[in-house]
Design a protein around this motif. Sequence first.
Motif, PDB file in Angstrom:
ATOM      1  N   ARG A 152     -19.017 -31.229  41.462  1.00 41.52           N
ATOM      2  CA  ARG A 152     -19.536 -30.876  40.137  1.00 41.52           C
ATOM      3  C   ARG A 152     -20.588 -29.788  40.241  1.00 41.52           C
ATOM      4  NH1 ARG A 152     -21.637 -35.375  36.397  1.00 41.52           N
ATOM      5  NH2 ARG A 152     -23.100 -35.595  38.140  1.00 41.52           N
ATOM      6  N   SER A 153     -21.440 -29.879  41.261  1.00 41.48           N
ATOM      7  CA  SER A 153     -22.485 -28.878  41.451  1.00 41.48           C
ATOM      8  C   SER A 153     -21.881 -27.529  41.806  1.00 41.48           C
ATOM      9  CB  SER A 153     -23.455 -29.341  42.541  1.00 41.48           C
ATOM     10  OG  SER A 153     -24.484 -28.397  42.731  1.00 41.48           O
ATOM     11  N   LEU A 158     -20.347 -22.003  40.031  1.00 39.38           N
ATOM     12  CA  LEU A 158     -19.311 -20.985  39.843  1.00 39.38           C
ATOM     13  C   LEU A 158     -19.195 -20.582  38.380  1.00 39.38           C
ATOM     14  CD1 LEU A 158     -17.066 -19.285  41.061  1.00 39.38           C
ATOM     15  CD2 LEU A 158     -15.497 -21.217  40.747  1.00 39.38           C
ATOM     16  N   LYS A 159     -19.197 -21.569  37.481  1.00 40.28           N
ATOM     17  CA  LYS A 159     -19.123 -21.260  36.049  1.00 40.28           C
ATOM     18  C   LYS A 159     -20.329 -20.448  35.598  1.00 40.28           C
ATOM     19  CE  LYS A 159     -16.341 -25.189  34.452  1.00 40.28           C
ATOM     20  NZ  LYS A 159     -16.323 -26.427  33.647  1.00 40.28           N
ATOM     21  N   TYR A 160     -21.491 -20.830  36.065  1.00 41.92           N
ATOM     22  CA  TYR A 160     -22.714 -20.124  35.683  1.00 41.92           C
ATOM     23  C   TYR A 160     -22.666 -18.683  36.181  1.00 41.92           C
ATOM     24  CZ  TYR A 160     -27.715 -19.772  34.571  1.00 41.92           C
ATOM     25  OH  TYR A 160     -28.921 -19.437  34.036  1.00 41.92           O
ATOM     26  N   PHE A 161     -22.162 -18.499  37.395  1.00 41.19           N
ATOM     27  CA  PHE A 161     -22.093 -17.155  37.972  1.00 41.19           C
ATOM     28  C   PHE A 161     -21.119 -16.267  37.207  1.00 41.19           C
ATOM     29  CE2 PHE A 161     -19.816 -14.279  40.897  1.00 41.19           C
ATOM     30  CZ  PHE A 161     -20.856 -13.413  41.185  1.00 41.19           C
ATOM     31  N   PRO A 221     -22.808 -17.922  19.573  1.00 38.98           N
ATOM     32  CA  PRO A 221     -21.592 -18.417  20.222  1.00 38.98           C
ATOM     33  C   PRO A 221     -21.535 -18.178  21.728  1.00 38.98           C
ATOM     34  CG  PRO A 221     -21.151 -16.277  19.266  1.00 38.98           C
ATOM     35  CD  PRO A 221     -22.610 -16.559  19.015  1.00 38.98           C
ATOM     36  N   PHE A 222     -22.662 -17.980  22.374  1.00 43.95           N
ATOM     37  CA  PHE A 222     -22.678 -17.721  23.815  1.00 43.95           C
ATOM     38  C   PHE A 222     -23.283 -18.909  24.571  1.00 43.95           C
ATOM     39  CE2 PHE A 222     -22.896 -13.680  21.575  1.00 43.95           C
ATOM     40  CZ  PHE A 222     -21.823 -13.006  22.128  1.00 43.95           C
ATOM     41  N   HIS A 223     -22.928 -20.094  24.134  1.00 39.49           N
ATOM     42  CA  HIS A 223     -23.489 -21.326  24.664  1.00 39.49           C
ATOM     43  C   HIS A 223     -22.560 -22.031  25.639  1.00 39.49           C
ATOM     44  CE1 HIS A 223     -20.629 -22.396  21.581  1.00 39.49           C
ATOM     45  NE2 HIS A 223     -20.518 -23.568  22.187  1.00 39.49           N
ATOM     46  N   MET A 224     -21.333 -21.521  25.815  1.00 43.72           N
ATOM     47  CA  MET A 224     -20.256 -22.305  26.426  1.00 43.72           C
ATOM     48  C   MET A 224     -20.567 -22.794  27.840  1.00 43.72           C
ATOM     49  SD  MET A 224     -19.966 -18.887  26.761  1.00 43.72           S
ATOM     50  CE  MET A 224     -19.117 -18.403  25.264  1.00 43.72           C
ATOM     51  N   TRP A 225     -21.477 -22.143  28.534  1.00 39.12           N
ATOM     52  CA  TRP A 225     -21.788 -22.541  29.905  1.00 39.12           C
ATOM     53  C   TRP A 225     -22.733 -23.737  29.975  1.00 39.12           C
ATOM     54  CZ3 TRP A 225     -26.940 -22.401  31.380  1.00 39.12           C
ATOM     55  CH2 TRP A 225     -27.802 -21.709  30.528  1.00 39.12           C
ATOM     56  N   THR A 226     -23.489 -23.956  28.924  1.00 38.79           N
ATOM     57  CA  THR A 226     -24.616 -24.883  28.994  1.00 38.79           C
ATOM     58  C   THR A 226     -24.230 -26.330  29.310  1.00 38.79           C
ATOM     59  OG1 THR A 226     -25.696 -23.466  27.359  1.00 38.79           O
ATOM     60  CG2 THR A 226     -26.735 -25.581  27.826  1.00 38.79           C
ATOM     61  N   PRO A 227     -23.311 -26.978  28.572  1.00 39.10           N
ATOM     62  CA  PRO A 227     -23.027 -28.390  28.863  1.00 39.10           C
ATOM     63  C   PRO A 227     -22.501 -28.621  30.278  1.00 39.10           C
ATOM     64  CG  PRO A 227     -22.147 -27.759  26.719  1.00 39.10           C
ATOM     65  CD  PRO A 227     -22.562 -26.505  27.397  1.00 39.10           C
ATOM     66  N   ASP A 228     -21.583 -27.787  30.734  1.00 34.03           N
ATOM     67  CA  ASP A 228     -20.999 -27.975  32.059  1.00 34.03           C
ATOM     68  C   ASP A 228     -22.017 -27.748  33.169  1.00 34.03           C
ATOM     69  OD1 ASP A 228     -18.545 -28.573  30.959  1.00 34.03           O
ATOM     70  OD2 ASP A 228     -17.804 -26.519  31.073  1.00 34.03           O
ATOM     71  N   TYR A 230     -25.365 -27.927  32.907  1.00 35.94           N
ATOM     72  CA  TYR A 230     -26.389 -28.971  32.846  1.00 35.94           C
ATOM     73  C   TYR A 230     -25.885 -30.274  33.456  1.00 35.94           C
ATOM     74  CZ  TYR A 230     -29.728 -26.476  29.824  1.00 35.94           C
ATOM     75  OH  TYR A 230     -30.653 -25.607  29.330  1.00 35.94           O
ATOM     76  N   GLU A 231     -24.613 -30.599  33.219  1.00 30.28           N
ATOM     77  CA  GLU A 231     -24.060 -31.843  33.757  1.00 30.28           C
ATOM     78  C   GLU A 231     -23.836 -31.758  35.255  1.00 30.28           C
ATOM     79  OE1 GLU A 231     -20.180 -34.807  33.164  1.00 30.28           O
ATOM     80  OE2 GLU A 231     -20.232 -32.840  32.204  1.00 30.28           O
ATOM     81  N   GLY A 232     -23.334 -30.624  35.741  1.00 30.62           N
ATOM     82  CA  GLY A 232     -22.960 -30.516  37.142  1.00 30.62           C
ATOM     83  C   GLY A 232     -24.107 -30.231  38.087  1.00 30.62           C
ATOM     84  N   ALA A 233     -25.125 -29.526  37.631  1.00 27.79           N
ATOM     85  CA  ALA A 233     -26.247 -29.180  38.507  1.00 27.79           C
ATOM     86  C   ALA A 233     -27.064 -30.420  38.849  1.00 27.79           C
ATOM     87  CB  ALA A 233     -27.124 -28.135  37.826  1.00 27.79           C
ATOM     88  N   PRO A 234     -27.755 -30.425  39.997  1.00 33.60           N
ATOM     89  CA  PRO A 234     -28.674 -31.534  40.296  1.00 33.60           C
ATOM     90  C   PRO A 234     -29.691 -31.696  39.167  1.00 33.60           C
ATOM     91  CG  PRO A 234     -28.399 -30.092  42.200  1.00 33.60           C
ATOM     92  CD  PRO A 234     -27.720 -29.409  41.059  1.00 33.60           C
ATOM     93  N   THR A 235     -30.062 -32.927  38.873  1.00 32.87           N
ATOM     94  CA  THR A 235     -30.913 -33.191  37.705  1.00 32.87           C
ATOM     95  C   THR A 235     -32.229 -32.412  37.728  1.00 32.87           C
ATOM     96  OG1 THR A 235     -29.917 -35.379  37.488  1.00 32.87           O
ATOM     97  CG2 THR A 235     -31.977 -35.004  36.320  1.00 32.87           C
ATOM     98  N   PRO A 236     -32.948 -32.280  38.869  1.00 38.60           N
ATOM     99  CA  PRO A 236     -34.162 -31.448  38.850  1.00 38.60           C
ATOM    100  C   PRO A 236     -33.872 -29.995  38.484  1.00 38.60           C
ATOM    101  CG  PRO A 236     -34.127 -32.832  40.805  1.00 38.60           C
ATOM    102  CD  PRO A 236     -32.781 -32.950  40.176  1.00 38.60           C
TER     103      PRO A 236
END
Length: 479
Positions: A152-153, A158-161, A221-228, A230-236
């Motif tokens: 997930r991380s 990759l998605k963020y990049f 409408p440029f929010h599409m990266w945020t949920p994935d 936030y969920e996949g990255a380590p919580t800190p």
Amino acid sequence: MIASLLMTLPEEILGAAALLLMLVAAWGGPGATRLISWTSVAVLIGAGIALIGPASHGGEAYDGLYRADAFAAFAKVLIYIASGVAILLAPNFFQRTSGDDLRPEYPVLILLSATGMGMMVSAGDLLTLYVGLELQSLAAYVLASFMRRDTRSAEAGLKYFVLGALASGILLYGISLVYGFSGTTLFSSIATAYGAGHSMGLTFGLVFVFAGLAFKISAVPFHMWTPDVYEGAPTPVTAFFASAPKVAAMAMAVRVAVEAMGPATDQWRQIVIFASLASIIFGAVAAIGQTNIKRLLAYSSINNVGFALVGLAAGTPEGVSAVLFYLSVYIIMTLGSFLVVLQMRDANGEPVETIASLAGLSRYRPGLAFAMLIFMLSLAGIPPLLGFNAKLAVFKAAVDAGLYPLAVAGFVASVIGTFYYLRVIKVMYADDPAPEFQRGNSLVEGSMITAAAVLVSPVGWLLISPLTAWSMTAAKALF
């Protein structure tokens, strides 16, 4: 030259410390992680202290490429606080997470990201802005995928990049259009070009620049990266993404809108109003069906960005002051919420992220449940918590600027968001208990949860007057 060096002292401290600590990490290995982490926190404090001198009121440095003013100093204080908290959260999280221990590069990446964010909020030129943005982003890409053994991380990184590169390209294209039709990249000269008369090329440049900035603040409408992410990255790391970069990107957008494109306020205001209402409504509606607490907080961040944009749409010193005040309260509420999420671990110590797992939390961890109650109600804007004052400030700025429909629409849409915050509270206090969380043993995390809950409680009203006065002083530095 010496005056310019003094004005950029915070970034010099952070950059030099990051390079030196990287060498320490290379020689010391994982054993040096704790030393590097605490040293990084001390460096952030030192950079904050450096803001007391010319770095907070020196004016222009390097022929206008960099601006040291009260606005940048305000934003940097928030950035350094959030960055320090993200460093302090990491050791306990990675130590208790199976298969992936904290490595010394983590605090160094935070310092490099903070350096880039400092350049972003102090930029007086589009190229300075872009360099700072890319420095922050490159460190953030690595942080998102920091847990290499976690799929997930890796997916989040990759998605963020990929999406971040797309947004950077859009922003750079907008910058090239603005330069092509104005002949300059300095904010002051760009403002002169916008004030000289209508130009279709400059209008297109404005649209592309704001589109690139909208991605960085995760506005619809440029929010599409945020949920994935936030969920996949380590919580800190997620807590870091939801706080410091959000403040930096919003402050950067405010500076570009007011300083570089002030004469075109009527043009960019339309974009900001659309992004504001779309973010408020979409963030509220999309969060309703979420079962993962980190994804819910991701949509909450989109929702809160919309409220902050209400203040920017006003285009006045009062509106900018309201944005800064809102960001101050927002990072306290958000960091507090993620601190509670860090306490969500099953009997084996593995992280638990489902909202259903919070069921019955009030019975076996009443203090933790009460803190989460305060954060949820404050994020919803329920009085007498500090989140109510933050929303009231941006709505008042919009009303004072004559934007009555925006204020009314934002207020009505805020009611929708209240539902999913109350749902979390209902799960904690009314549902049948789920398996108990493993009790945390971190004094640092417990102390920060308590401090955040106190600050957003009615006790936080004592901070309203001085914080409002400081934010107004910072806002006037742009006008």
